[in-house]
Design a protein around this motif. Sequence first.
Motif, PDB file in Angstrom:
ATOM      1  N   ASN A  53       0.855  -1.177   0.000  1.00 11.78           N
ATOM      2  CA  ASN A  53       0.000   0.000   0.000  1.00 11.78           C
ATOM      3  C   ASN A  53       0.891   1.226   0.000  1.00 11.78           C
ATOM      4  O   ASN A  53       2.101   1.146   0.176  1.00 11.78           O
ATOM      5  CB  ASN A  53      -0.940   0.004   1.202  1.00 11.78           C
ATOM      6  N   SER A  54       0.284   2.383  -0.197  1.00 15.80           N
ATOM      7  CA  SER A  54       1.048   3.619  -0.274  1.00 15.80           C
ATOM      8  C   SER A  54       0.104   4.781  -0.034  1.00 15.80           C
ATOM      9  O   SER A  54      -1.095   4.607   0.186  1.00 15.80           O
ATOM     10  CB  SER A  54       1.737   3.746  -1.650  1.00 15.80           C
ATOM     11  N   GLY A  55       0.656   6.001  -0.068  1.00 16.06           N
ATOM     12  CA  GLY A  55      -0.156   7.182   0.153  1.00 16.06           C
ATOM     13  C   GLY A  55      -0.737   7.227   1.557  1.00 16.06           C
ATOM     14  O   GLY A  55      -0.169   6.698   2.513  1.00 16.06           O
ATOM     15  N   ARG A  56      -1.902   7.848   1.678  1.00 17.21           N
ATOM     16  CA  ARG A  56      -2.525   7.994   2.994  1.00 17.21           C
ATOM     17  C   ARG A  56      -2.883   6.630   3.591  1.00 17.21           C
ATOM     18  O   ARG A  56      -2.830   6.449   4.814  1.00 17.21           O
ATOM     19  CB  ARG A  56      -3.770   8.864   2.844  1.00 17.21           C
ATOM     20  N   ALA A  57      -3.242   5.673   2.747  1.00 17.36           N
ATOM     21  CA  ALA A  57      -3.581   4.342   3.250  1.00 17.36           C
ATOM     22  C   ALA A  57      -2.395   3.705   3.962  1.00 17.36           C
ATOM     23  O   ALA A  57      -2.561   3.034   4.986  1.00 17.36           O
ATOM     24  CB  ALA A  57      -4.063   3.459   2.108  1.00 17.36           C
ATOM     25  N   LEU A  58      -1.194   3.899   3.435  1.00 15.74           N
ATOM     26  CA  LEU A  58      -0.002   3.329   4.072  1.00 15.74           C
ATOM     27  C   LEU A  58       0.156   3.842   5.493  1.00 15.74           C
ATOM     28  O   LEU A  58       0.547   3.096   6.395  1.00 15.74           O
ATOM     29  CB  LEU A  58       1.242   3.683   3.249  1.00 15.74           C
ATOM     30  N   THR A  59      -0.160   5.097   5.731  1.00 21.71           N
ATOM     31  CA  THR A  59       0.052   5.678   7.063  1.00 21.71           C
ATOM     32  C   THR A  59      -0.900   5.100   8.095  1.00 21.71           C
ATOM     33  O   THR A  59      -0.708   5.322   9.295  1.00 21.71           O
ATOM     34  CB  THR A  59      -0.095   7.208   7.027  1.00 21.71           C
ATOM     35  N   TYR A  60      -1.930   4.364   7.659  1.00 21.58           N
ATOM     36  CA  TYR A  60      -2.913   3.789   8.578  1.00 21.58           C
ATOM     37  C   TYR A  60      -2.767   2.283   8.756  1.00 21.58           C
ATOM     38  O   TYR A  60      -3.559   1.679   9.479  1.00 21.58           O
ATOM     39  CB  TYR A  60      -4.332   4.089   8.090  1.00 21.58           C
ATOM     40  N   VAL A  61      -1.800   1.628   8.118  1.00 23.87           N
ATOM     41  CA  VAL A  61      -1.676   0.179   8.309  1.00 23.87           C
ATOM     42  C   VAL A  61      -1.064  -0.104   9.668  1.00 23.87           C
ATOM     43  O   VAL A  61      -0.473   0.768  10.314  1.00 23.87           O
ATOM     44  CB  VAL A  61      -0.841  -0.470   7.183  1.00 23.87           C
ATOM     45  N   GLN A  62      -1.192  -1.366  10.115  1.00 23.44           N
ATOM     46  CA  GLN A  62      -0.614  -1.765  11.393  1.00 23.44           C
ATOM     47  C   GLN A  62       0.913  -1.694  11.327  1.00 23.44           C
ATOM     48  O   GLN A  62       1.513  -1.776  10.252  1.00 23.44           O
ATOM     49  CB  GLN A  62      -1.059  -3.184  11.753  1.00 23.44           C
ATOM     50  N   PRO A  63       1.585  -1.524  12.476  1.00 21.82           N
ATOM     51  CA  PRO A  63       3.043  -1.307  12.466  1.00 21.82           C
ATOM     52  C   PRO A  63       3.845  -2.390  11.756  1.00 21.82           C
ATOM     53  O   PRO A  63       4.773  -2.088  11.013  1.00 21.82           O
ATOM     54  CB  PRO A  63       3.396  -1.232  13.953  1.00 21.82           C
ATOM     55  N   GLU A  64       3.501  -3.661  11.971  1.00 25.62           N
ATOM     56  CA  GLU A  64       4.286  -4.727  11.340  1.00 25.62           C
ATOM     57  C   GLU A  64       4.090  -4.717   9.829  1.00 25.62           C
ATOM     58  O   GLU A  64       5.038  -4.945   9.068  1.00 25.62           O
ATOM     59  CB  GLU A  64       3.900  -6.088  11.925  1.00 25.62           C
ATOM     60  N   THR A  65       2.858  -4.444   9.388  1.00 26.34           N
ATOM     61  CA  THR A  65       2.613  -4.323   7.951  1.00 26.34           C
ATOM     62  C   THR A  65       3.418  -3.171   7.372  1.00 26.34           C
ATOM     63  O   THR A  65       4.016  -3.290   6.292  1.00 26.34           O
ATOM     64  CB  THR A  65       1.114  -4.117   7.686  1.00 26.34           C
ATOM     65  N   ALA A  66       3.451  -2.041   8.087  1.00 25.90           N
ATOM     66  CA  ALA A  66       4.230  -0.893   7.619  1.00 25.90           C
ATOM     67  C   ALA A  66       5.700  -1.256   7.466  1.00 25.90           C
ATOM     68  O   ALA A  66       6.353  -0.882   6.475  1.00 25.90           O
ATOM     69  CB  ALA A  66       4.069   0.275   8.585  1.00 25.90           C
ATOM     70  N   ALA A  67       6.248  -1.992   8.441  1.00 28.82           N
ATOM     71  CA  ALA A  67       7.655  -2.385   8.369  1.00 28.82           C
ATOM     72  C   ALA A  67       7.916  -3.253   7.145  1.00 28.82           C
ATOM     73  O   ALA A  67       8.919  -3.070   6.428  1.00 28.82           O
ATOM     74  CB  ALA A  67       8.052  -3.119   9.650  1.00 28.82           C
ATOM     75  N   GLN A  68       7.017  -4.200   6.893  1.00 28.39           N
ATOM     76  CA  GLN A  68       7.186  -5.076   5.733  1.00 28.39           C
ATOM     77  C   GLN A  68       7.117  -4.282   4.432  1.00 28.39           C
ATOM     78  O   GLN A  68       7.901  -4.511   3.495  1.00 28.39           O
ATOM     79  CB  GLN A  68       6.106  -6.163   5.749  1.00 28.39           C
ATOM     80  N   ILE A  69       6.181  -3.333   4.343  1.00 34.36           N
ATOM     81  CA  ILE A  69       6.054  -2.524   3.127  1.00 34.36           C
ATOM     82  C   ILE A  69       7.292  -1.663   2.917  1.00 34.36           C
ATOM     83  O   ILE A  69       7.814  -1.550   1.794  1.00 34.36           O
ATOM     84  CB  ILE A  69       4.776  -1.666   3.193  1.00 34.36           C
ATOM     85  N   LEU A  70       7.791  -1.036   3.983  1.00 34.31           N
ATOM     86  CA  LEU A  70       8.990  -0.209   3.853  1.00 34.31           C
ATOM     87  C   LEU A  70      10.182  -1.032   3.374  1.00 34.31           C
ATOM     88  O   LEU A  70      11.030  -0.536   2.624  1.00 34.31           O
ATOM     89  CB  LEU A  70       9.313   0.457   5.186  1.00 34.31           C
ATOM     90  N   CYS A  71      10.254  -2.287   3.810  1.00 37.53           N
ATOM     91  CA  CYS A  71      11.364  -3.149   3.397  1.00 37.53           C
ATOM     92  C   CYS A  71      11.242  -3.609   1.953  1.00 37.53           C
ATOM     93  O   CYS A  71      12.246  -4.034   1.353  1.00 37.53           O
ATOM     94  CB  CYS A  71      11.445  -4.370   4.309  1.00 37.53           C
ATOM     95  N   GLN A  72      10.044  -3.558   1.381  1.00 39.49           N
ATOM     96  CA  GLN A  72       9.830  -4.150   0.069  1.00 39.49           C
ATOM     97  C   GLN A  72       9.408  -3.149  -0.997  1.00 39.49           C
ATOM     98  O   GLN A  72       9.166  -3.536  -2.147  1.00 39.49           O
ATOM     99  CB  GLN A  72       8.787  -5.264   0.188  1.00 39.49           C
ATOM    100  N   THR A  73       9.322  -1.862  -0.643  1.00 41.75           N
ATOM    101  CA  THR A  73       8.891  -0.871  -1.627  1.00 41.75           C
ATOM    102  C   THR A  73       9.946  -0.639  -2.696  1.00 41.75           C
ATOM    103  O   THR A  73       9.658  -0.663  -3.892  1.00 41.75           O
ATOM    104  CB  THR A  73       8.544   0.459  -0.919  1.00 41.75           C
ATOM    105  N   VAL A  74      11.168  -0.393  -2.279  1.00 39.91           N
ATOM    106  CA  VAL A  74      12.267  -0.226  -3.227  1.00 39.91           C
ATOM    107  C   VAL A  74      12.966  -1.566  -3.394  1.00 39.91           C
ATOM    108  O   VAL A  74      13.278  -2.234  -2.404  1.00 39.91           O
ATOM    109  CB  VAL A  74      13.269   0.840  -2.741  1.00 39.91           C
ATOM    110  N   ASP A  75      13.194  -1.962  -4.630  1.00 38.45           N
ATOM    111  CA  ASP A  75      13.833  -3.246  -4.894  1.00 38.45           C
ATOM    112  C   ASP A  75      15.190  -3.319  -4.185  1.00 38.45           C
ATOM    113  O   ASP A  75      15.970  -2.355  -4.174  1.00 38.45           O
ATOM    114  CB  ASP A  75      14.017  -3.419  -6.401  1.00 38.45           C
ATOM    115  N   LYS A  76      15.439  -4.455  -3.576  1.00 40.20           N
ATOM    116  CA  LYS A  76      16.676  -4.635  -2.814  1.00 40.20           C
ATOM    117  C   LYS A  76      17.909  -4.352  -3.668  1.00 40.20           C
ATOM    118  O   LYS A  76      18.864  -3.698  -3.219  1.00 40.20           O
ATOM    119  CB  LYS A  76      16.742  -6.055  -2.249  1.00 40.20           C
TER     120      LYS A  76
END
Length: 297
Positions: A53-76
């Motif tokens: 997810n991204s945008g305003r929706a991203l700011t409302y996800v649960q903390p662990e989901t946010a961590a996973q998204i931040l780790c996977q948004t930009v290709d490693k």
Amino acid sequence: MLAQAVLTASLTLLLAACSPDPPAPAPTPASSTPRAAVVGVPQDPALRTVRMNSGRALTYVQPETAAQILCQTVDKHRIERVLDDQVSLHPDPDTEAACAIDGTRTNLRLSLTHATTPFTSPTQISGRPALLLPDTPELTIRVALTDDARTPRPTTPARPLLDLTIIQSTNLDPPAQRELAIRLLHEAIPLLTLAGDPLPDIDPTGRIPYTPTPLIRGAQIIDLPQPLQALQLCTLLTNLPPPPTTPDPPPPKPPIDPIPTDSAQCTIPGPTPVTVALTPSLHPLSTYPTHVSGRPA
């Protein structure tokens, strides 16, 4: 240990463990939300399949989901090219909603954080207000991902601020560290600010107008924004079968709309109100002594 979404009422019920089913689209996908149905492909053992997810929706996800998204948004591999280093990525065990990027020469942290005061800055990175935080032991650049950071609500669960912190860097002076941080932010911010799941209206108290929002078979409620989680919980509660009737049942009462909030909580009002909420947990499975419908509780 992955954080796990738990259902909180009079007991706690573990909804998701470390190997969830493949995610499905959200209840209200939109053609203008290019990342709404994207599934993250884990590139490190500490990462799991996650509904991006991204945008305003991203700011409302649960903390662990946010961590996973931040780790996977930009290709490693792209991160490794930017840093000129080999890295591993994993949710930071010491910081909520954070991804640790550990390299052989540089260690960084990307995290989402609450806005406790209005955030403004004349400086921008990739079109978003940004600020080098003063008086911090480690170099940290803070970016407002959404305009919610300008007028934060004290009780909101949203995390509209993105922090990039350089924990450790070999042979880089502060100006070089800033340049490195800005280069990585230029990669991440355009992806993190894309339109995400459409959110319902949220009033100043955090309440949401109730709209039936049923679960979709195979969908991952744990990865949805908290306002959508609340609507799904309310829909489940309102669709529960009525209790068994007595020989002389009382007259039926008019239906009462549930009260969902933006913190993944639903309350059924009445003489004995019932509140159900999804809350993050880092407790291992061994701390849940029993099971309800096959789930640790």
